[in-house]
Design an enzyme around this catalytic site. Structure first.
Site, PDB file in Angstrom:
ATOM      1  CE  LYS A 166      -0.721   1.118   4.873  1.00 50.73           C
ATOM      2  NZ  LYS A 166      -0.351   2.534   4.833  1.00 50.73           N
ATOM      3  CG  HIS A 196       0.796  -4.741   8.162  1.00 53.23           C
ATOM      4  ND1 HIS A 196       0.862  -3.485   7.599  1.00 53.23           N
ATOM      5  CD2 HIS A 196       0.579  -4.545   9.486  1.00 53.23           C
ATOM      6  CE1 HIS A 196       0.698  -2.573   8.536  1.00 53.23           C
ATOM      7  NE2 HIS A 196       0.526  -3.177   9.685  1.00 53.23           N
ATOM      8  CG  HIS A 258      -3.938  -0.998   7.541  1.00 51.13           C
ATOM      9  ND1 HIS A 258      -3.399  -1.905   6.664  1.00 51.13           N
ATOM     10  CD2 HIS A 258      -2.950  -0.119   7.825  1.00 51.13           C
ATOM     11  CE1 HIS A 258      -2.131  -1.582   6.430  1.00 51.13           C
ATOM     12  NE2 HIS A 258      -1.843  -0.504   7.111  1.00 51.13           N
ATOM     13  CE  LYS A 358       1.239   7.807  12.523  1.00 48.59           C
ATOM     14  NZ  LYS A 358       2.147   6.632  12.577  1.00 48.59           N
TER      15      LYS A 358
END
Length: 506
Positions: A166, A196, A258, A358
């Protein structure tokens, strides 16, 4: 004759793994050093790769085979997680490591690669099987694929497959354009778009948990589920990825790929059989069922955030705009929370809340499924009969599952208290779980695309976030709007409060 239970099949790891060569473009990058080579070494350590397995690293940095082997040895020793480093295993593994200095923009490089692969095929008996892994800049994906095709490397004596990291495009239009360019060289069946998150044990276990246990699947619908929360929180900032992150942002970097894939795995219909096409068909159907927001609906259903400076644990932490490589007036979101609705019979009216960010208080990724409360509290004032049952699937850092329910508190009277039943992977199985890249790399070599994203899935997930991208691009936000070390902007709390819900604190 009774059909075989797919969950009683031997593990994919126990199937015979064919001989092959993995060509890694961008072999001098962090992904190769931190993830790919440690994963491949671990697979060799566990005897899951064939003795003739080979790797060809390609990068612009000048190196010999021996220099590459030594550099990869250092990386594997440094980044190998929960695994021993065995010099004897490395000795055999490193004999199959090769390196080529080359620029993916130079057609001559692919001719040299063809000659090198022919030599390796003869020396290592790989049968002409080649897995091309694109670990380059996304802007080089199409260029590299075309170079492979022009040199005749997309076809050969054995199978040829392409693994793409990606991001798969920057928006819906660029994702479609990238797919067209890749498919000019490789058929869709040989393009493996790696995510992943889908290789993580807990995400895979969602399917086993739902489809392998008769007590849960009947509850997996709008009649019993009140809402679902999917959280992917990171306590760190953008670190040295400020320039990249400024172009991507939280919505593109995490939710579009994801977390929408995780949502699809949670909400998809059971497939008739457990095989790649059937499972991916159902995941694609779910993604296409996500309601596409109208521009006017975006402000109430999607909240951006950007962390500002704060003092955490006695340490001054910079805001995003103070990070290296970031525009001091950046409008890029480091936090995103979105409410998605699914227009199908199973999930009509059930909100799926997804958030990522974050510089949040802790690193945690989890799925929380809140069930409807009991329709009537028979215990009155003596019991907390309104507390809903909650199922939590922990993706990281401690993989496992928790079920929260009410129980009688010891002592006189009927006083209820929430309690948990916990399942932990490490404690229950007493063995190491493979890393996501171990699982996914081996699946690609085996030709098992179950855990990989398909073109229609990628386009459906881009379609779901495209209205948000468009509205946010045309809006100037008053950033920063949450201090580093907190759970995000207050507007994200208000988004849930409008439906009578609140974020769970992991």
């Amino acid at each position: 004759m009774t059909a075989a239970n797919p969950f009683q099949d031997p593990l994919r790891f126990e199937r015979r793994v064919p001989e092959c060569t993995v060509v890694i473009f961008g072999a001098n990058g962090d992904l190769t050093k931190r993830k790919l080579l440690p994963a491949l070494y671990r697979l060799m350590y566990e005897r899951r790769l064939s003795p003739g397995f080979a790797v060809v690293g390609v990068s612009r940095t000048a190196m010999s085979d021996d220099q590459f082997r030594e550099k990869m040895r250092e990386s594997v020793q440094k980044y190998l997680e929960d695994s021993p480093f065995d010099n004897d295993v490395w000795g055999g593994f490193s004999q199959g490591l090769y390196y080529m200095t080359g620029d993916v923009n130079n057609p001559e490089m692919y001719a040299r690669l063809a000659a090198r692969l022919a030599e390796i095929e003869q020396a290592r008996h790989t049968g002409g099987n080649v897995l091309f892994y694109l670990s380059t800049q996304p802007s080089q994906y199409a260029i590299t694929a075309k170079g492979i095709g022009a040199a005749g490397l997309a076809r050969g004596n054995g199978w040829r497959r392409l693994v793409v990291e990606k991001p798969f495009g920057h928006d819906l239009g660029s994702a479609r354009a990238l797919s067209r360019e890749l498919q000019e060289v490789f058929p869709e069946s040989e393009v493996y778009r790696i995510d992943h998150y889908l290789g993580k044990e807990t995400v895979q276990n969602i399917l086993a948990f739902r489809w392998g246990n008769g007590i849960f699947e009947p509850l997996w619908n709008r009649r019993y589920v009140n809402h679902v929360q999917i959280t992917a929180a990171e306590s760190i900032g953008v670190e040295d990825r400020g320039a990249y992150y400024q172009e991507a942002g939280a919505l593109r970097d995490m939710i579009q790929n994801h977390l929408l894939q995780v949502m699809a795995t949670i909400a998809m219909e059971p497939s008739g059989v457990f095989e790649p096409t059937a499972v991916r068909d159902e995941r694609a159907k779910l993604l296409r069922s996500i309601r596409i927001m109208k521009p006017a609906e975006v402000p109430e259903n999607a909240v951006p955030g950007q962390y500002g400076p704060n003092r955490i644990g006695g340490v001054e932490v910079p805001g995003f705009r103070q990070e290296k490589g970031v525009d001091p007036n950046s409008q890029t979101e480091t936090y995103a929370a979105v409410t998605f609705l699914v227009d199908n019979w199973r999930w009509a009216g059930v909100p799926f809340y997804i958030r990522t960010g974050k510089r949040l208080p802790k690193r945690v990724s989890e799925i929380a499924i809140q069930f409807n409360p009991a329709p009537h509290s028979v215990f009155g004032q003596n019991g907390d009969g309104t507390t809903p049952n909650l199922l939590i699937l922990r993706i990281q850092p401690e993989e496992g599952i928790s079920l929260k329910f009410l129980s009688k508190q010891p002592g006189a009277g009927m006083k209820l208290r929430p309690v948990s039943m916990d399942f932990n992977y490490g404690a229950s199985f007493g063995e190491r779980s493979p890393s996501a890249y171990e699982t996914l790399l081996l699946d690609a070599i085996l030709g098992d695309a179950t855990l990989y994203s398909r073109q229609d899935m990628v386009e459906a997930s881009w379609a779901a976030v495209q209205p948000i991208i468009d509205v946010w691009a045309a809006t100037t936000f008053d950033f920063p709007n949450y201090p580093a070390g907190t759970w995000g902007p207050k507007e994200a709390d208000q988004m849930l409060a409008r439906r009578g819900h609140e974020w769970r604190k992991p």
